[in-house]
Enzyme design. Structure first.
Site, PDB file in Angstrom:
ATOM      1  N   TYR A 146       0.834  -1.214   0.000  1.00  6.92           N
ATOM      2  CA  TYR A 146       0.000   0.000   0.000  1.00  6.92           C
ATOM      3  C   TYR A 146       0.865   1.261   0.000  1.00  6.92           C
ATOM      4  CZ  TYR A 146      -3.770   3.225   1.246  1.00  6.92           C
ATOM      5  OH  TYR A 146      -4.668   4.262   1.257  1.00  6.92           O
ATOM      6  N   ARG A 187     -10.820  -0.387   9.773  1.00  2.80           N
ATOM      7  CA  ARG A 187     -10.090   0.780  10.254  1.00  2.80           C
ATOM      8  C   ARG A 187     -10.617   1.200  11.621  1.00  2.80           C
ATOM      9  NH1 ARG A 187      -9.982   4.106   4.658  1.00  2.80           N
ATOM     10  NH2 ARG A 187     -11.735   2.713   4.216  1.00  2.80           N
ATOM     11  N   VAL A 188      -9.871   2.067  12.293  1.00  6.70           N
ATOM     12  CA  VAL A 188     -10.095   2.228  13.729  1.00  6.70           C
ATOM     13  C   VAL A 188     -11.444   2.866  14.063  1.00  6.70           C
ATOM     14  CG1 VAL A 188      -8.835   4.447  13.954  1.00  6.70           C
ATOM     15  CG2 VAL A 188      -8.946   2.861  15.874  1.00  6.70           C
ATOM     16  N   GLY A 208      -1.884   2.099  22.599  1.00  7.87           N
ATOM     17  CA  GLY A 208      -2.927   3.111  22.379  1.00  7.87           C
ATOM     18  C   GLY A 208      -2.387   4.533  22.379  1.00  7.87           C
ATOM     19  N   ASP A 274       3.301  -0.194  12.105  1.00  2.35           N
ATOM     20  CA  ASP A 274       2.177   0.725  12.370  1.00  2.35           C
ATOM     21  C   ASP A 274       2.760   2.096  12.756  1.00  2.35           C
ATOM     22  OD1 ASP A 274      -1.002   0.052  13.342  1.00  2.35           O
ATOM     23  OD2 ASP A 274      -0.134   1.947  14.016  1.00  2.35           O
ATOM     24  N   PRO A 275       2.451   3.162  12.014  1.00  2.00           N
ATOM     25  CA  PRO A 275       3.059   4.469  12.305  1.00  2.00           C
ATOM     26  C   PRO A 275       2.729   4.961  13.722  1.00  2.00           C
ATOM     27  CG  PRO A 275       2.064   4.477  10.127  1.00  2.00           C
ATOM     28  CD  PRO A 275       1.639   3.196  10.787  1.00  2.00           C
ATOM     29  N   ARG A 278       0.923  10.753  13.395  1.00  2.00           N
ATOM     30  CA  ARG A 278       0.575  11.273  12.066  1.00  2.00           C
ATOM     31  C   ARG A 278      -0.305  12.504  12.232  1.00  2.00           C
ATOM     32  NH1 ARG A 278      -2.216   7.085   8.645  1.00  2.00           N
ATOM     33  NH2 ARG A 278      -0.174   6.238   8.211  1.00  2.00           N
TER      34      ARG A 278
HETATM   35  P1  NAD Z   1     -12.730   1.788   0.244  1.00  2.00           P
HETATM   36  O1  NAD Z   1     -12.103   0.465   0.455  1.00  2.00           O
HETATM   37  O2  NAD Z   1     -14.039   2.048   0.917  1.00  2.00           O
HETATM   38  O3  NAD Z   1     -12.935   2.088  -1.284  1.00  2.00           O
HETATM   39  C1  NAD Z   1     -12.066   1.621  -2.285  1.00  2.00           C
HETATM   40  C2  NAD Z   1     -12.930   1.220  -3.480  1.00  2.00           C
HETATM   41  O4  NAD Z   1     -12.076   0.862  -4.563  1.00  2.00           O
HETATM   42  C3  NAD Z   1     -13.801   0.000  -3.207  1.00  2.00           C
HETATM   43  O5  NAD Z   1     -15.100   0.241  -3.679  1.00  2.00           O
HETATM   44  C4  NAD Z   1     -13.123  -1.133  -3.968  1.00  2.00           C
HETATM   45  O6  NAD Z   1     -14.023  -2.151  -4.359  1.00  2.00           O
HETATM   46  C5  NAD Z   1     -12.532  -0.364  -5.137  1.00  2.00           C
HETATM   47  N1  NAD Z   1     -11.357  -1.004  -5.740  1.00  2.00           N
HETATM   48  C6  NAD Z   1     -10.234  -1.419  -5.109  1.00  2.00           C
HETATM   49  N2  NAD Z   1      -9.360  -1.917  -6.011  1.00  2.00           N
HETATM   50  C7  NAD Z   1      -9.938  -1.802  -7.225  1.00  2.00           C
HETATM   51  C8  NAD Z   1      -9.538  -2.156  -8.527  1.00  2.00           C
HETATM   52  N3  NAD Z   1      -8.349  -2.718  -8.770  1.00  2.00           N
HETATM   53  N4  NAD Z   1     -10.376  -1.881  -9.559  1.00  2.00           N
HETATM   54  C9  NAD Z   1     -11.584  -1.327  -9.342  1.00  2.00           C
HETATM   55  N5  NAD Z   1     -12.030  -0.995  -8.110  1.00  2.00           N
HETATM   56  C10 NAD Z   1     -11.211  -1.222  -7.062  1.00  2.00           C
HETATM   57  O7  NAD Z   1     -11.659   2.882   0.704  1.00  2.00           O
HETATM   58  P2  NAD Z   1     -11.754   4.462   0.782  1.00  2.00           P
HETATM   59  O8  NAD Z   1     -11.461   4.860   2.177  1.00  2.00           O
HETATM   60  O9  NAD Z   1     -12.986   4.962   0.137  1.00  2.00           O
HETATM   61  O10 NAD Z   1     -10.482   4.877  -0.086  1.00  2.00           O
HETATM   62  C11 NAD Z   1     -10.622   5.333  -1.423  1.00  2.00           C
HETATM   63  C12 NAD Z   1      -9.278   5.820  -1.940  1.00  2.00           C
HETATM   64  O11 NAD Z   1      -8.776   6.872  -1.099  1.00  2.00           O
HETATM   65  C13 NAD Z   1      -8.200   4.743  -1.953  1.00  2.00           C
HETATM   66  O12 NAD Z   1      -7.406   4.910  -3.114  1.00  2.00           O
HETATM   67  C14 NAD Z   1      -7.380   5.036  -0.722  1.00  2.00           C
HETATM   68  O13 NAD Z   1      -6.055   4.609  -0.851  1.00  2.00           O
HETATM   69  C15 NAD Z   1      -7.482   6.547  -0.645  1.00  2.00           C
HETATM   70  N6  NAD Z   1      -7.262   7.009   0.730  1.00  2.00           N
HETATM   71  C16 NAD Z   1      -8.260   6.892   1.665  1.00  2.00           C
HETATM   72  C17 NAD Z   1      -8.018   7.318   2.966  1.00  2.00           C
HETATM   73  C18 NAD Z   1      -9.080   7.252   4.038  1.00  2.00           C
HETATM   74  O14 NAD Z   1      -8.779   7.564   5.191  1.00  2.00           O
HETATM   75  N7  NAD Z   1     -10.319   6.892   3.749  1.00  2.00           N
HETATM   76  C19 NAD Z   1      -6.757   7.803   3.319  1.00  2.00           C
HETATM   77  C20 NAD Z   1      -5.770   7.870   2.343  1.00  2.00           C
HETATM   78  C21 NAD Z   1      -6.030   7.488   1.042  1.00  2.00           C
HETATM   79  N1  UDP Z   2      -6.225   0.429  15.473  1.00  7.44           N
HETATM   80  C1  UDP Z   2      -6.615  -0.002  16.717  1.00  7.44           C
HETATM   81  N2  UDP Z   2      -7.690  -0.833  16.803  1.00  7.44           N
HETATM   82  C2  UDP Z   2      -8.410  -1.237  15.725  1.00  7.44           C
HETATM   83  C3  UDP Z   2      -8.016  -0.774  14.443  1.00  7.44           C
HETATM   84  C4  UDP Z   2      -6.904   0.046  14.351  1.00  7.44           C
HETATM   85  O1  UDP Z   2      -6.020   0.351  17.732  1.00  7.44           O
HETATM   86  O2  UDP Z   2      -9.385  -1.973  15.896  1.00  7.44           O
HETATM   87  C5  UDP Z   2      -5.073   1.336  15.382  1.00  7.44           C
HETATM   88  C6  UDP Z   2      -4.029   0.956  14.339  1.00  7.44           C
HETATM   89  O3  UDP Z   2      -3.090   0.040  14.889  1.00  7.44           O
HETATM   90  C7  UDP Z   2      -3.424   2.301  14.016  1.00  7.44           C
HETATM   91  C8  UDP Z   2      -4.585   3.284  14.188  1.00  7.44           C
HETATM   92  O4  UDP Z   2      -5.558   2.591  14.977  1.00  7.44           O
HETATM   93  O5  UDP Z   2      -2.420   2.629  14.955  1.00  7.44           O
HETATM   94  C9  UDP Z   2      -5.228   3.681  12.869  1.00  7.44           C
HETATM   95  O6  UDP Z   2      -5.496   2.489  12.162  1.00  7.44           O
HETATM   96  P1  UDP Z   2      -6.302   2.482  10.790  1.00  7.44           P
HETATM   97  O7  UDP Z   2      -6.273   1.070  10.296  1.00  7.44           O
HETATM   98  O8  UDP Z   2      -7.620   3.136  10.969  1.00  7.44           O
HETATM   99  O9  UDP Z   2      -5.478   3.450   9.843  1.00  7.44           O
HETATM  100  P2  UDP Z   2      -3.922   3.546   9.454  1.00  7.44           P
HETATM  101  O10 UDP Z   2      -3.113   2.684  10.351  1.00  7.44           O
HETATM  102  O11 UDP Z   2      -3.856   3.089   8.044  1.00  7.44           O
HETATM  103  O12 UDP Z   2      -3.598   4.961   9.679  1.00  7.44           O
END
Ligand code: NAD
Ligand code: UDP
Length: 316
Positions: A146, A187-188, A208, A274-275, A278
């Site tokens: 990722y 996600r968290v 935590g 795990d960062p 942020r």
């Molecule tokens: P999500 O998992 O809800 O949505 C991702 C969507 O992409 C899903 O509908 C999945 O089916 C589709 N998808 C995945 N791979 C695909 C492929 N190869 N071809 C076609 N469809 C595909 O996640 P989200 O939170 O909505 O994230 C959307 C975008 O934003 C992602 O690119 C993610 O990396 C980026 N992003 C999200 C966050 C966040 O906090 N939500 C943070 C950073 C980046």
């Molecule tokens: N996390 C947690 N409990 C959960 C899910 C995630 O403590 O049930 C923590 C995870 O280890 C991370 C933070 O919450 O430190 C954010 O995680 P998330 O998966 O939402 O996002 P990302 O790590 O990609 O920033």
């Protein structure tokens, strides 16, 4: 251009569905593409049958040939358990998928916005993170499909801009939450809210004390669309997120308090890489767009809790 044809990939996902909603309302002809890996058709139900909306089930690792004026590439699983479940495919989505979007944009002379991520900074040694920071990323860890994938995607985008003059935009999205996340997203925020509502233990990974900065979805979409509409040549990357920073224990306690849940906090091993901290430096987004997030964590959580409460009741 009376009705721009706009492709949104990942449209059935959490963020993609908000983009569809906004751009359909603005009169775009929206082509929603998703392979439905983590996406849900329920997120697109409201648009089915509208004359300016069409859905195409497609995996972006395969080439796509369409007539489009603009592309927002949001396809990619974003939750660690989902992107780690098939890391090789995640990598293909981030690299081959993005190259397919570049080819489509080249053919159509279309603008291409890529959803990049704060994961480009890895486990950052600079805090808060400005766009100029190159990051601290493990290239061989379980998150690399990722974070290195998204870094490679930025490279593909910048090379296409420099080499072919492609009109590109990069946004580095920080942790975003809100209604329409899946209950089993992993996600968290969704984990803690669903656990609290069900009266299950809240699963804190590590001690935590690690921090994240949480942005409400509608705030994020505002700045994404400002970036998409910005002048040609302004490529970014631009950090997009809410600088309010919280530990995971603070988040868990707030959710317990807001839901009135009697759930307990339990501690589990921290996943590798795990960062630890942020927080976005959003100076550039503020200066460029006059944008900053409007929805404080408590207000966004209230809406998210209401959404999952309703969702759980309708599943029962
Ligand atoms: P999500 O998992 O809800 O949505 C991702 C969507 O992409 C899903 O509908 C999945 O089916 C589709 N998808 C995945 N791979 C695909 C492929 N190869 N071809 C076609 N469809 C595909 O996640 P989200 O939170 O909505 O994230 C959307 C975008 O934003 C992602 O690119 C993610 O990396 C980026 N992003 C999200 C966050 C966040 O906090 N939500 C943070 C950073 C980046
Ligand atoms: N996390 C947690 N409990 C959960 C899910 C995630 O403590 O049930 C923590 C995870 O280890 C991370 C933070 O919450 O430190 C954010 O995680 P998330 O998966 O939402 O996002 P990302 O790590 O990609 O920033």
């Amino acid at each position: 251009m009376s009705q721009p044809r706009t492709l949104i990939t990942g449209a059935a996902g959490f963020l993609g569905s908000y983009l569809v909603e906004r751009l359909v309302a603005q009169g775009h002809h929206v082509i929603a593409v998703d392979c439905l890996h983590t996406g849900q058709m329920a997120n697109l139900k409201a648009f089915e049958g509208l004359p300016n909306f069409e859905f195409l089930k497609h995996d972006i690792i395969e080439p796509l040939d369409l007539k489009v004026d603009g592309i927002l590439n949001f396809a990619c699983p974003a939750s660690p358990p989902h992107y780690q479940s098939d890391p090789y495919w995640t990598w293909k989505t981030n690299v081959i998928g993005v190259m397919n979007m570049v080819e489509l944009a080249k053919k159509n002379h279309a603008r291409l916005l890529q959803a990049s991520t704060s994961e480009c900074y890895g486990d950052p040694l600079v805090h808060p993170q400005p766009e100029s920071y190159w990051g601290h990323v493990n290239p061989i860890g379980i998150r690399s499909c990722y974070d290195e994938g998204k870094r490679a995607a930025e490279t593909v985008m910048m090379d296409a801009h420099r080499q072919f003059g492609l009109d590109i935009k990069l946004v580095r999205i920080f942790n975003t939450y809100g209604p329409r996340m899946r209950a089993d997203d992993g996600r968290v925020v969704s984990n803690f809210v669903v656990q609290a509502l069900k009266g299950e233990d809240l699963t804190i990974y590590g001690d935590g004390k690690q921090t994240r900065s949480f942005c409400y979805a509608e705030d994020l979409i505002d700045v994404i669309l400002k970036m998409f509409a910005s002048e040609k040549g302004f490529t970014g990357p631009v950090n997009t997120g809410n600088p309010g920073e919280f530990t995971m224990t603070e988040l868990a306690e707030l959710i317990l308090q807001m839901t009135g849940s009697k759930s307990k906090l339990t501690y589990h091993p921290l996943p590798s890489d795990d960062p630890t901290q942020r927080k976005p430096d959003i100076t550039l987004a503020k200066q460029k767009f006059g944008w900053e997030p409007q929805v404080p964590l408590k207000e966004g959580l209230k809406k998210t809790i209401e959404y999952f409460d309703h969702w759980l009741k309708t599943q029962a």
